[in-house]
Structures are given as structure tokens and as C-alpha cells.
Design a protein around this motif. Sequence first.
Motif, PDB file in Angstrom:
ATOM      1  N   GLN A 197      29.045  -0.746  32.095  1.00 35.48           N
ATOM      2  CA  GLN A 197      27.774  -1.451  32.214  1.00 35.48           C
ATOM      3  C   GLN A 197      26.595  -0.483  32.086  1.00 35.48           C
ATOM      4  O   GLN A 197      25.629  -0.753  31.372  1.00 35.48           O
ATOM      5  CB  GLN A 197      27.705  -2.175  33.564  1.00 35.48           C
ATOM      6  N   LEU A 198      26.676   0.629  32.784  1.00 37.93           N
ATOM      7  CA  LEU A 198      25.580   1.601  32.750  1.00 37.93           C
ATOM      8  C   LEU A 198      25.448   2.246  31.368  1.00 37.93           C
ATOM      9  O   LEU A 198      24.359   2.342  30.814  1.00 37.93           O
ATOM     10  CB  LEU A 198      25.813   2.676  33.819  1.00 37.93           C
ATOM     11  N   GLY A 199      26.573   2.692  30.818  1.00 39.47           N
ATOM     12  CA  GLY A 199      26.533   3.365  29.520  1.00 39.47           C
ATOM     13  C   GLY A 199      26.141   2.441  28.380  1.00 39.47           C
ATOM     14  O   GLY A 199      25.309   2.798  27.538  1.00 39.47           O
ATOM     15  N   LEU A 200      26.724   1.238  28.366  1.00 37.76           N
ATOM     16  CA  LEU A 200      26.462   0.304  27.269  1.00 37.76           C
ATOM     17  C   LEU A 200      25.020  -0.203  27.295  1.00 37.76           C
ATOM     18  O   LEU A 200      24.371  -0.303  26.246  1.00 37.76           O
ATOM     19  CB  LEU A 200      27.437  -0.874  27.343  1.00 37.76           C
ATOM     20  N   SER A 201      24.517  -0.532  28.478  1.00 41.34           N
ATOM     21  CA  SER A 201      23.138  -1.019  28.567  1.00 41.34           C
ATOM     22  C   SER A 201      22.154   0.061  28.107  1.00 41.34           C
ATOM     23  O   SER A 201      21.154  -0.235  27.431  1.00 41.34           O
ATOM     24  CB  SER A 201      22.814  -1.473  29.988  1.00 41.34           C
ATOM     25  N   THR A 202      22.437   1.319  28.446  1.00 38.48           N
ATOM     26  CA  THR A 202      21.571   2.419  28.001  1.00 38.48           C
ATOM     27  C   THR A 202      21.617   2.578  26.486  1.00 38.48           C
ATOM     28  O   THR A 202      20.582   2.764  25.831  1.00 38.48           O
ATOM     29  CB  THR A 202      21.996   3.736  28.685  1.00 38.48           C
TER      30      THR A 202
END
Length: 806
Positions: free
Chosen positions: A351-356
Motif C-alpha cells: 500500500q505504501l510503496g504502490l501509492s507513492t
Amino acid sequence: MSSGTGLIVGLGCVGIAFAVFLFTQLKKIALHKDSYGDANEGDGYILEGLLGATEEGRGNSMKACFQRLRQIHRDIRDGAKSFLHAEYKMCAMFVVLFGAVVLGLVSHVDSTKWDFKVGALTAISFAVGGFTSMLAGYIGMMVAVFANARTTVCATESPDSVAWTGSFNCAFRAGGVMGFALTGLALLVLYSLINIYALYFDFTTEANHLFECIAGFGLGGSSIALFGRVGGGIYTKAADVGADLAGKVVAGIPEDDPRNPATIADNVGDNVGDVAGMGADLFGSFGEATCAALVIAGQSKDLVTAGWDALMFPLYISAVGILVCLVTSFVATDLQPVRAEKDVEKVLKVQLGLSTALMTVAMYPICITYLPHDIYFGDGTFASVCSNLVELPAACVKNAPLSAYICVVSGLWGGCLIGFVTEYFTSHSYNPVREVARSTETGAATNIIYGLALGYKSTIIPVTVLAIIVYLSFSSMDMYGVALAALGMLGTLATCLTIDVYGPVCDNAGGIAEMSELPEQVREKTDALDAAGNTTAAIGKGFAIGSAALVSLALTSAFVKRTEVLESGVNMLHPMTFAFLLIGSMLPYWFSAMTMKSVGLAAMAMVKEVKRQFETIPGLLEGTPGHGPPDHAQCIKISTEASLREMIAPGVLVMASPIITGTLFGVQAVVGLLAGGMVSGVQLAISASNTGGAWDNAKKFVERGDLSIDVCKRHPAPSDPAGGPYTGEFVRRNDGSVEMVSVKQKKGSECHKAAVIGDTVGDPLKDTSGPALNILMKLMAIISLVFCDFFMSINNGKGFLNISRE
């Protein structure tokens, strides 16, 4: 309607609509489940666990377990409502009273002139920001306590994969309601306020005055965040520390044991601090970062000339973030759902990596579409000031769309990096926390030493990353770039809040499972979900601290630009500036001392109350059938009264410091105060949060049975149990040396007791003092900006003492 307005309003509405959709998904989960047989799950392993628990005398019928679950759920919900009602009543009184102060002081724009239009509009925006922050906190709190028991229910499902998917999705969607409701609400309210205020100012010539009045919105949000973080932090840690000390250490009973009178207050506190408090904190960061960018933009003639859409660029970052986070959320719940314990942490990290990554792609066309090619941040235009210069200063920005993109992306990926570095230092999946866990072999003292060392060391990379972000963004677009970097770090705010709220929902779910006396397998699931939540909560705190430092710097820059007399720069070696640099550096320590002591006082009162109930309620501690119920209401009352009483002094310290400094000593002293508070506060906040997080997960590492230590092997004595531990003579090898054996350490062991002490010491560090320092940095800066004209009206910014700035 312009395309920029359509983007902001449209995506703001999408955020709120998606929050409503997520809530409807949660409502489909019923708490009225009387047996597994009703769902054709009678042959599931959970039922076997239940029967095993019944044979041990700890369980009852499934119907009775779910009856207790519903009662506990109601108790937690009522406790949360009671606290919010009491806290928000005080906050509403504060908004009215301090709003009057804002009206009076901000209206004093010159030694001989009063402008009540500016004062009134600033006071109104302050009130709007404060009440919006309270509304967002209330929504998050109510959704969290709505979903906690439902997460527990989902964890009882069979087969295993269904239980994992259902319980994770329930907690994750609850976080999503908070994340998307807050970001959508904040965006729409702020933009509506800007449009209303535009009716009172000539946009082409008074844009700077318009946005200075809007700055009150950030002040209101951050003021409520201070009380939410400090008050909520004191509440939750008073209950948590009190419950741990009285339960685990003194009475020797498990965490969340239904016999412990402080368990309900502890579960209420998880939501008070980590849901309402964190939500208000990040709402304040959004408001302040946006206001800082708008104030700086309003002083650029090039941006004003480029039109409304160009000036509103800071809001596009948050608007696009809503859409990106919405798309990303479906990956966790539908495309790659959690089906086993090993999936939980991976899904949250994705979630953190993809949203960034998606945000990085989405922002480039926005920058190209809405920003002019050349911008000058100063008195004049790019054509008149910069066109003939060979070497352009940072205030002269050529190819502004690309420069803005660099600033936003540096904040985005810098925040992501800070988050994952925070995870490395606080997750028991990595060596630093395992070292802390191994240090418990020699007692609590070495555990404390290792934990402190870890916290100090964990500041190195985040502070270095922040320094690089500041250099890149300042070099690209002057201080406007720093504000854009802060907004970039907050670009995935909806996802960060989703993951943050997920943690306390899972923590509550585990407590409810144990207090309801559901099978151990249910608690194992909720504990695994919570363990991942602890790690991601630490990542969220890293984001919050990093963005707070950038927001504080951007606000300080806006203050410096607004004073005009400091436009040529601030001399840090000026006696007044340097003196207040030292004072500002001291304030985070003073603030932390006050909040830590407040937790200690409240925790002492909680421990005494729990011990009193164990001593005066016959059979409570022993668990004798038919014993009287624990008095949860009294424990909730202790935490509520302590938090409301103890949050006042730290709040006064933070809010009064810049006002007194600016009034008496002038703007030069204020700049020193803000710089000192930011530089000191960011490092203390990172250290405190990571130290506490490491101790917490070191304790969980021991409780999982993952810590093994070598001990001397003994022969069984006649009175020893068959399975050990043995207390007979040492087993010796042929050479006479004692044979060693590796023994797993679990709950109740000496290592576990040492780990619990470390966790207890760390609780107020990671959940009270550390997170609240974010607000100290931001709130002092936004107060200085809002009261800038008042400070300048006193002897031209020299204060009542009229000290020279030369």
C-alpha cells in the motif's frame, strides 16, 4: 467552473463518497452470531478450540462468548463517546475563547491602525479549522469502535483463509473510512473557505492578505491536534501502563484478561490516541502545509498573474492523492487480499510503496497543466528581476513545472524512505529489535539501555533524508518548494491514515477476543494483525514527524517573508536570535517532561485503583465463579479526568511561548525560537517514537516464543513437573563442564518481565511525548505566522522591549 476547481471539488467529493461506501461494507458484518453451526462451520477448527477451552474451564457456549463480545463492544463505544464528549466540550470552549484572542490581536495590524475585517476572517477560519478537526476525529473514533468487535467476529470464521481475509478487510476498511473522510472533508472545507474569502478581497492585488486570513484554518486544526495528541496520549498510556503494571507485573495475569478492571479503559485509549489523535495531527499538517504554500504563493506576482488555478496548485496535490489512494486500496482488499499471516505485512507495505509510485506518475501532468513556466518569489516579476541575471537565485524559478515536480516527488519518496527506515528500527523482523529482545536475558536495565541506544541511532537516516529534501526543494523553488515537499510527503495521506487506524482496530479486536474468552486461535489471528499494525503505525509516525519538520520550516519561511524586515535574511549569530535558538531547543524537553510526568501520575492512580478492586472485590483476581464484576467505569473516569486536567499545561506552554516571545522581544527572537524548536523537536520525536516502538515489538518477539537463551541443563528433581522446568543438579559433560541447553522464552518468563518493563517505559514515549512533539513544531510556527502583523505592530517588530535587530 475552472478545471482546477472541478479537480478539487470532484475528488474531494469522491473521497467522502468512498468513505461512505466503505462504511456500508462494514455494516454488513453482524455481531449477532450465536453459533458456528448456524453458518455450517460446526466442524471447523475454531469449534475444536472452543471445546478445548471449555474442558479447561475457561470457555462457555459460543452464544455466551458473543454475548460478552457485544457487551464489551458497547462498553468500549460508550467509554469512547464519554471521553470525546468531555474533551470536545473543552476544545469548543477553547476555540471560542482563543478565537476572541485571535480576533483582537490579529486586528491590530499597526501601532495606530486596527483592521477588524482581517481579524474577524482569521478568527472565523480558526474556528472552522478547529471544528472540522473535531468532526474528523469524531468520525474516525466512532468508526474504529464500530469495527473493532466486527474484526473479532470475522477472525472466528472458517476456513482459515476466510478468517484472515475478513478480519483484515474489516480493520483496513475502518481505517479507510477515517482516511478518505478526513482528506475529502479537509479539502472541501478549506477550498470552500478560500472561495468565500475571495469575495472580501481583490484577488489581483490582495491575494497575500486573503491567504494570511486563511492561515487561521491551519491554526485551528493544529490547536485541536495538540489537545487530541496530548490529552489522548495521556488517556491511552495512563490506562495502558496502569493495566500492564497492575495486571502483568503485579497480579501476573495476561494482557486484556477480563478480570483486569483497566482493560476497557485501555481499549478505549487505543482509539483516543491513535485514531482521534493521529487524525487530528495529520489534519493539522495538511492545513498548515497548504496554508504555508498559499501564503508564500500569494506574495508572488507571477503566480497571481497566472490566475486562480495556478495559485490553487498546493490543493491539487492532496486532491490527486485521494484518487491514487482509492485505487491502491482495492489492491489490499480485492486484487491481492490477505489469506494467511505471512500476507499481512506484505500487503500493508505494498500500500505504501504502490501509492507513492502512482502518485509520482500522476503529479507530472498536474504540474505541467497548472503552473506557469517562470516564477519569481519576491517583490517583482521574473521578467523584471531575473531575466538579466547570469546565475539565478533560488527565488528565480525557470521551468517551474519541472521544479515543482522535483519538490513534490522528493517529499513523496523521502517520506516513504523515512517510513521504511522507521520500520527497520521498530519491527521484530529485523536485527535492531531482536538485539533489544536478546538484551532482556540480563534484565530490565540492559533492555532499557539497548532501547535508548536504538532510538538515538534511528535518527541518523531520517534527519539526513530531511536535510536532502530541504536542500533539493529550496534550491528548486525557494521556500515554496519546501512547502510543496511537505505536501508531497502528505500526498498519500488517505493511505497513511488507513494503515494508522487499522492498527488500533486490530489491537481492540484482540482485547475483545480475550475478554470474551474466545478460543486462543482467534487471539492469535488478531495478534498477528496487530503486530503488523504496530509496525505500520511506527511508519505512520515517521511520516508524521518528517512532514511536521517540513511544515514547520515552510511556516517559518512564510513568517520571515511576511515580516519583510527579515527579507534580507536571518542572522543566527545575532545575540537575540541565538539566545532564543537555545530557548527553542529546550522547549521540546520541557514539553516532554510535562507529558511524561502526567502519564506517570495518571498511571499511578490507575494501578492503585486496580489493586484496590482486586483487594475489595472477593474472587475477582482468583477468577472464582460468580465473583462481582470489575468496575470499569471508575478506571475510565480516572483516565478521562487525568487527560483533561494534564493536557492544559503543555498546551499553554506551546501556544504562549511564541506569543510572549514576539510581544516582548520581537520577530528576530521568534525566528530563533522556531528554528530551535524544530531542530531539537524533530530529533527528539524520532528517538522517542522509535525507542518506544522497539520496546513494544521486542516484548511481542518474546511473547511469540521467538527468543531463546542458553541456560544450564539440570536433572529433574523429585518434586519437578514431568515437562519441566527442572531444578535438580546440573548435567555435566565428561570433562566436568556444565551442559547448556537452549530454552524458548514466553509469557511469564524473566525475559518477558524485563521486556514488559521496557514496553511500559516506552509507552508514553511512542504514544504521548513523541507524537505530540510534531504539533509543538508546527503549532508554534503557525501561531507566529497568524500573529505576524500583531508582532510587527509593536515597535516595528522589535517587541515592547524595543530591542534593536542590528
